[in-house]
Scaffold this active site. Structure first.
Site, PDB file in Angstrom:
ATOM      1  N   CYS A   1       0.830  -1.208   0.000  1.00 37.49           N
ATOM      2  CA  CYS A   1       0.000   0.000   0.000  1.00 37.49           C
ATOM      3  C   CYS A   1       0.864   1.258   0.000  1.00 37.49           C
ATOM      4  O   CYS A   1       1.946   1.276   0.586  1.00 37.49           O
ATOM      5  CB  CYS A   1      -0.861   0.041   1.258  1.00 37.49           C
ATOM      6  SG  CYS A   1      -1.871  -1.419   1.481  1.00 37.49           S
TER       7      CYS A   1
ATOM      8  N   ASN B   1      -1.618   1.782   5.773  1.00 39.35           N
ATOM      9  CA  ASN B   1      -0.698   0.782   5.235  1.00 39.35           C
ATOM     10  C   ASN B   1      -0.277  -0.077   6.415  1.00 39.35           C
ATOM     11  O   ASN B   1       0.169   0.448   7.426  1.00 39.35           O
ATOM     12  CB  ASN B   1       0.516   1.493   4.610  1.00 39.35           C
ATOM     13  CG  ASN B   1       1.605   0.527   4.206  1.00 39.35           C
ATOM     14  OD1 ASN B   1       1.402  -0.679   4.169  1.00 39.35           O
ATOM     15  ND2 ASN B   1       2.779   1.060   3.895  1.00 39.35           N
ATOM     16  N   GLY B   2      -0.428  -1.404   6.304  1.00 42.79           N
ATOM     17  CA  GLY B   2      -0.027  -2.279   7.411  1.00 42.79           C
ATOM     18  C   GLY B   2      -1.132  -3.275   7.723  1.00 42.79           C
ATOM     19  O   GLY B   2      -2.043  -3.481   6.907  1.00 42.79           O
TER      20      GLY B   2
ATOM     21  N   ARG C   1       5.187   0.502  -6.127  1.00 43.07           N
ATOM     22  CA  ARG C   1       5.154  -0.358  -4.942  1.00 43.07           C
ATOM     23  C   ARG C   1       4.218  -1.549  -5.123  1.00 43.07           C
ATOM     24  O   ARG C   1       4.309  -2.514  -4.371  1.00 43.07           O
ATOM     25  CB  ARG C   1       4.684   0.455  -3.722  1.00 43.07           C
ATOM     26  CG  ARG C   1       5.627   1.567  -3.355  1.00 43.07           C
ATOM     27  CD  ARG C   1       4.971   2.539  -2.405  1.00 43.07           C
ATOM     28  NE  ARG C   1       4.763   1.971  -1.086  1.00 43.07           N
ATOM     29  CZ  ARG C   1       5.624   2.052  -0.084  1.00 43.07           C
ATOM     30  NH1 ARG C   1       6.759   2.673  -0.264  1.00 43.07           N
ATOM     31  NH2 ARG C   1       5.361   1.526   1.085  1.00 43.07           N
TER      32      ARG C   1
ATOM     33  N   HIS D   1      21.878 -34.527  -8.765  1.00 46.20           N
ATOM     34  CA  HIS D   1      21.176 -35.100  -7.615  1.00 46.20           C
ATOM     35  C   HIS D   1      19.658 -34.930  -7.753  1.00 46.20           C
ATOM     36  O   HIS D   1      18.940 -35.008  -6.761  1.00 46.20           O
ATOM     37  CB  HIS D   1      21.689 -34.461  -6.318  1.00 46.20           C
ATOM     38  CG  HIS D   1      23.156 -34.705  -6.108  1.00 46.20           C
ATOM     39  ND1 HIS D   1      23.647 -35.939  -5.746  1.00 46.20           N
ATOM     40  CD2 HIS D   1      24.224 -33.896  -6.263  1.00 46.20           C
ATOM     41  CE1 HIS D   1      24.980 -35.857  -5.657  1.00 46.20           C
ATOM     42  NE2 HIS D   1      25.350 -34.628  -5.979  1.00 46.20           N
TER      43      HIS D   1
ATOM     44  N   GLU E   1      10.005 -13.304 -11.709  1.00 44.50           N
ATOM     45  CA  GLU E   1       9.253 -12.130 -11.280  1.00 44.50           C
ATOM     46  C   GLU E   1       8.576 -11.396 -12.414  1.00 44.50           C
ATOM     47  O   GLU E   1       7.436 -10.982 -12.301  1.00 44.50           O
ATOM     48  CB  GLU E   1      10.210 -11.109 -10.640  1.00 44.50           C
ATOM     49  CG  GLU E   1      10.639 -11.396  -9.263  1.00 44.50           C
ATOM     50  CD  GLU E   1      11.584 -10.316  -8.802  1.00 44.50           C
ATOM     51  OE1 GLU E   1      11.209  -9.579  -7.902  1.00 44.50           O
ATOM     52  OE2 GLU E   1      12.708 -10.204  -9.341  1.00 44.50           O
TER      53      GLU E   1
ATOM     54  N   GLU F   1      19.768 -15.450  -8.473  1.00 41.78           N
ATOM     55  CA  GLU F   1      19.260 -14.111  -8.773  1.00 41.78           C
ATOM     56  C   GLU F   1      18.724 -14.030 -10.211  1.00 41.78           C
ATOM     57  O   GLU F   1      17.669 -13.432 -10.461  1.00 41.78           O
ATOM     58  CB  GLU F   1      20.373 -13.072  -8.526  1.00 41.78           C
ATOM     59  CG  GLU F   1      20.048 -11.640  -8.863  1.00 41.78           C
ATOM     60  CD  GLU F   1      18.852 -11.065  -8.118  1.00 41.78           C
ATOM     61  OE1 GLU F   1      18.338 -11.703  -7.190  1.00 41.78           O
ATOM     62  OE2 GLU F   1      18.402  -9.971  -8.511  1.00 41.78           O
TER      63      GLU F   1
ATOM     64  N   LYS G   1       6.999  -3.560  -4.264  1.00 40.60           N
ATOM     65  CA  LYS G   1       8.396  -3.141  -4.185  1.00 40.60           C
ATOM     66  C   LYS G   1       8.881  -3.154  -2.749  1.00 40.60           C
ATOM     67  O   LYS G   1      10.013  -3.509  -2.467  1.00 40.60           O
ATOM     68  CB  LYS G   1       8.527  -1.735  -4.782  1.00 40.60           C
ATOM     69  CG  LYS G   1       9.941  -1.183  -4.781  1.00 40.60           C
ATOM     70  CD  LYS G   1      10.799  -1.930  -5.769  1.00 40.60           C
ATOM     71  CE  LYS G   1      12.251  -1.508  -5.756  1.00 40.60           C
ATOM     72  NZ  LYS G   1      13.106  -2.569  -6.332  1.00 40.60           N
TER      73      LYS G   1
ATOM     74  N   TRP H   1      -2.910  -2.722  -1.602  1.00 38.62           N
ATOM     75  CA  TRP H   1      -2.411  -4.052  -1.952  1.00 38.62           C
ATOM     76  C   TRP H   1      -3.129  -4.992  -0.995  1.00 38.62           C
ATOM     77  O   TRP H   1      -2.865  -4.979   0.211  1.00 38.62           O
ATOM     78  CB  TRP H   1      -0.904  -4.079  -1.746  1.00 38.62           C
ATOM     79  CG  TRP H   1      -0.196  -5.258  -2.308  1.00 38.62           C
ATOM     80  CD1 TRP H   1       0.197  -5.430  -3.611  1.00 38.62           C
ATOM     81  CD2 TRP H   1       0.276  -6.409  -1.601  1.00 38.62           C
ATOM     82  NE1 TRP H   1       0.860  -6.626  -3.745  1.00 38.62           N
ATOM     83  CE2 TRP H   1       0.925  -7.249  -2.533  1.00 38.62           C
ATOM     84  CE3 TRP H   1       0.205  -6.830  -0.272  1.00 38.62           C
ATOM     85  CZ2 TRP H   1       1.497  -8.465  -2.178  1.00 38.62           C
ATOM     86  CZ3 TRP H   1       0.773  -8.047   0.083  1.00 38.62           C
ATOM     87  CH2 TRP H   1       1.406  -8.836  -0.869  1.00 38.62           C
TER      88      TRP H   1
ATOM     89  N   LYS I   1      14.867 -13.103 -11.190  1.00 42.84           N
ATOM     90  CA  LYS I   1      14.504 -12.012 -12.105  1.00 42.84           C
ATOM     91  C   LYS I   1      13.536 -12.507 -13.168  1.00 42.84           C
ATOM     92  O   LYS I   1      12.539 -11.869 -13.471  1.00 42.84           O
ATOM     93  CB  LYS I   1      15.737 -11.424 -12.815  1.00 42.84           C
ATOM     94  CG  LYS I   1      16.679 -10.570 -12.031  1.00 42.84           C
ATOM     95  CD  LYS I   1      16.133  -9.257 -11.553  1.00 42.84           C
ATOM     96  CE  LYS I   1      15.394  -9.434 -10.256  1.00 42.84           C
ATOM     97  NZ  LYS I   1      16.008  -9.161  -9.026  1.00 42.84           N
TER      98      LYS I   1
HETATM   99  C1  F6R Z   1      13.392  -9.032  -6.221  1.00 47.36           C
HETATM  100  C2  F6R Z   1      13.065  -8.123  -5.161  1.00 47.36           C
HETATM  101  C3  F6R Z   1      12.686  -8.685  -3.838  1.00 47.36           C
HETATM  102  C4  F6R Z   1      13.383  -7.879  -2.732  1.00 47.36           C
HETATM  103  C5  F6R Z   1      12.889  -8.330  -1.353  1.00 47.36           C
HETATM  104  C6  F6R Z   1      13.603  -7.611  -0.249  1.00 47.36           C
HETATM  105  O1  F6R Z   1      13.675  -8.379  -7.404  1.00 47.36           O
HETATM  106  O2  F6R Z   1      13.073  -6.939  -5.327  1.00 47.36           O
HETATM  107  O3  F6R Z   1      12.999 -10.036  -3.750  1.00 47.36           O
HETATM  108  O4  F6R Z   1      14.760  -8.067  -2.848  1.00 47.36           O
HETATM  109  O5  F6R Z   1      11.508  -8.094  -1.256  1.00 47.36           O
HETATM  110  O6  F6R Z   1      13.393  -6.236  -0.326  1.00 47.36           O
HETATM  111  P1  F6R Z   1      14.375  -5.226   0.361  1.00 47.36           P
HETATM  112  O7  F6R Z   1      15.702  -5.360  -0.283  1.00 47.36           O
HETATM  113  O8  F6R Z   1      13.750  -3.875   0.107  1.00 47.36           O
HETATM  114  O9  F6R Z   1      14.419  -5.578   1.813  1.00 47.36           O
END
Ligand code: F6R
Length: 616
Positions: free
Chosen positions: A2, A101-102, A27, A512, A496, A489, A611, A75, A493
């Site tokens: 949110c 938010n929360g 976000r 394995h 996502e 990673e 985000k 959200w 990517k």
């Molecule tokens: C992936 C991504 C998430 C964040 C995770 C932690 O692209 O952005 O996996 O890395 O939500 O977020 P932060 O780094 O803000 O604690």
């Protein structure tokens, strides 16, 4: 997650609030709403499902005027995405409007109690319960808004950032926070105030900001100093900070998406991250965190890294760097697991939280646990002034600039770079790393930005290759040593933003189990840059090829062996093994980006993702 925006001043609030919501779109959200109040006490609420643009269209033929307002992108947590559940929520009498938010954890018993007092509820949300509770306190004890908010919040368990307006007090905006971020922008001579979940919607109006602390309730009135009180009603002086952020850094600057802009920014963000810290001409790394807390770090028996997602992958690389150069044992924990574990943590431990946003609820809670058990806390954070930055005993900002694309890119390379500098500085203090290695790594780090630029020149080729992979439903990513977290990673990517299932493995683990998946349909991305395990990963690639897999390899310039075997090869400049992730991850970011673009997906705002994950 949110997003909240609020305004009180003498301008029309609506354009400021809508512009602010647009800045918070990154976000992640599913509905949006706005409440506008004018000095005569007219309060109007408008909500729409879907994008902020829908809300804007809905407002087009309305008289959306008012000089005080609150707005929200939701959200969904409690209740499906719908207009009914969207914020702002009104109190029973329609006098109060609130955005939140929360999560209010004890909303159910409060709802029950209020129902017994005759309150009815229009939505499924915990937020509506909170606004009704505030009104209940206000009417029961005949309180002004800010006092009713404080009383109500004393009965609430959970996380919140809230903004509330009252049509019977049309000269104030009340905000509060507990474990969810909230920033207040201060106009000249307190002539206006801006409220938001982060600084991005505010920065075009002012650089002067106050970051609220947990348990603070603030009353904003035009022309008056903001009044901050704790939940226990103690007065707190407002700490106004100058936030050094430019509007350009939060706009796309000619790129199609924030993600590709941020991938391209990496050479520059690496330079920013090293500025004043990596002194190449003196062959020195200077980090004030290490200098100021030398004894704590030298005494550390163990380092525990806590983080989530991409930041957790950076932590895995950090572990290898610290263990190699400092000879301190390191464990890397998912913050979400660590917070509920009975972890053996104590005063001899240093706990490092890694976070782009600095607001991730699980990471904050992990720090809380570590704090209770006496550990020394350090943050590796990007968002300046964020909760993790303020909670930790010391920290090293990544300084890569605002990251707006939901998929983290430049934050990851910034985190890895900070780990490298930290491990060098601490290894030096401990006298563990030898001078030759120390100086060699410093030289090589200073060359990384230029080498990244070389990698980025292959963007068109990778864009072209990506067309061959849009059919795929599954990918495997393989790497070894420092490149194993890069495989994780790269897979994250792709998942996502392109919604293609992808798994990362240490290459030798393949036999394995996962090798059973390999056939002619399965793209396998192998990170096979030159290092001590090169021969081993070469054998792993052979195993994939002999089962018909299609190999996309990331190799070191001049490589012949892997390129003979692989179907497609991307070359990255030679560097030291521990720094290879900084270069090897870039083609994987580009691959994920272009596959998603080819599939016509919303790269910057992938479905279901947020985000800044401010709820657990
Ligand atoms: C992936 C991504 C998430 C964040 C995770 C932690 O692209 O952005 O996996 O890395 O939500 O977020 P932060 O780094 O803000 O604690």
């Amino acid at each position: 997650m949110c997003g909240i925006v609020g305004y009180i001043g003498n301008r029309e609030a609506c354009p400021i609030l809508i512009g602010g919501l647009r800045r918070l779109e990154y976000r992640g959200y599913d509905s949006a709403g706005i409440a506008l109040l004018n000095h005569e006490g007219n309060l109007n609420v408008y909500k729409e499902i879907g994008k902020v643009a829908n809300l804007e269209a809905h407002l087009a033929d309305k008289d959306a005027s008012g000089v005080i307002g609150i707005a929200h992108t939701r959200w969904a947590t409690h209740g499906v995405p719908s207009v009914r559940n969207a914020h702002p929520h009104l109190s029973q009498s329609g006098r109060l409007a609130l955005v939140h938010n929360g999560i209010i954890e004890n909303y159910a018993p409060i709802k029950q109690h209020l129902s017994e007092q005759g309150y009815t509820f229009q939505s499924d949300t915990d937020t509506e319960v909170l606004v009704q509770l505030i009104e209940f306190c206000q009417q029961r004890d005949n309180l002004p808004l800010h006092e009713a908010v404080r009383r109500a919040l004393n009965e609430v368990i959970g996380a919140y950032a809230i903004a509330v307006v009252d049509r019977q007090e049309p000269d104030m905006l009340v905000v509060a926070r507990q474990s969810s971020p909230l920033v207040i922008g201060v106009g000249e001579d307190n002539s206006e105030f801006f409220v938001a979940s982060d600084a991005t919607p505010i920065i075009e109006y002012t650089n002067n900001m106050v970051y609220l602390n947990d348990g603070e309730v603030t009353c904003l009135r035009i022309g008056q100093e903001m009044q901050i009180h704790t939940l226990q009603n103690e007065h707190v002086d407002a700490q106004v900070q100058f936030v050094d952020m430019s509007i350009g850094s939060i706009e796309k600057g000619g790129f199609d998406h924030f993600m590709i802009k941020e991938i391209y920014e990496q050479p520059q963000s690496m330079r920013e991250c090293m500025r004043g810290r990596l002194l190449a001409s003196r062959h020195e790394v200077v980090l004030s965190a290490v200098n100021l807390h030398r004894a704590k770090f030298l005494q550390a028996k163990r380092i525990i890294i806590v983080s989530c997602g991409t930041s957790w992958h950076a932590g895995l690389i950090g572990k290898q760097l610290i263990e190699s150069w400092c000879r301190i044992p390191v464990t890397v924990e998912y913050a979400s697991e660590f917070r509920y574990s009975d972890a053996v943590v104590g005063p001899d431990d240093v706990v490092i939280a890694v976070s782009q946003s600095g607001e991730t609820a699980d990471t904050l809670a992990a720090l809380q646990l570590a704090r209770e058990r006496g550990a020394f806390l350090m943050g590796i954070v990007n968002a300046v002034g964020s909760s993790i930055a303020r909670t930790t005993d010391t920290g090293i900002y990544t300084h890569v600039g605002p990251e707006i694309g939901v998929a983290s890119t430049k934050a990851f390379t910034g985190q890895v770079l900070v780990f490298a500098m930290f491990a060098l500085a601490l290894g030096r203090e401990k006298g563990v790393i030898d001078t030759q290695t120390y100086e060699h790594v410093i030289d090589e780090l200073s060359r990384i930005p230029d080498k990244m630029e070389t990698v980025l020149r292959q963007n068109d080729y990778i864009a072209d290759l990506s067309k061959r992979f849009t059919y795929a439903h599954n990918f495997i990513y393989l790497g070894r040593g420092y490149n194993y977290p890069v495989a994780l990673e790269g897979a994250l990517k792709l998942k996502e933003i392109s919604y293609i299932h992808a798994e990362g493995y240490p290459a030798a683990e393949m036999k394995h189990g996962p090798i059973a998946l390999i056939d002619g349909e399965m793209p396998v991305v192998c990170i096979a840059t030159h290092h001590q395990l090169y021969e081993k990963i070469l054998s792993n690639i052979q195993e994939v090829k002999s089962r018909g897999g299609r190999v996309f390899a990331v190799v070191t310039e001049g490589d012949e062996s892997v390129c003979k075997l692989a179907d497609y090869c991307i070359q990255v400049p030679e560097t030291l093994s521990p720094l290879a992730p900084l270069l090897a991850v870039v083609p994987l970011q580009l691959l994920a980006y272009h596959v998603a673009v080819q599939k016509g997906l919303n790269v910057d705002r992938p479905r279901n993702l947020a985000k800044s994950v401010t709820v657990e």
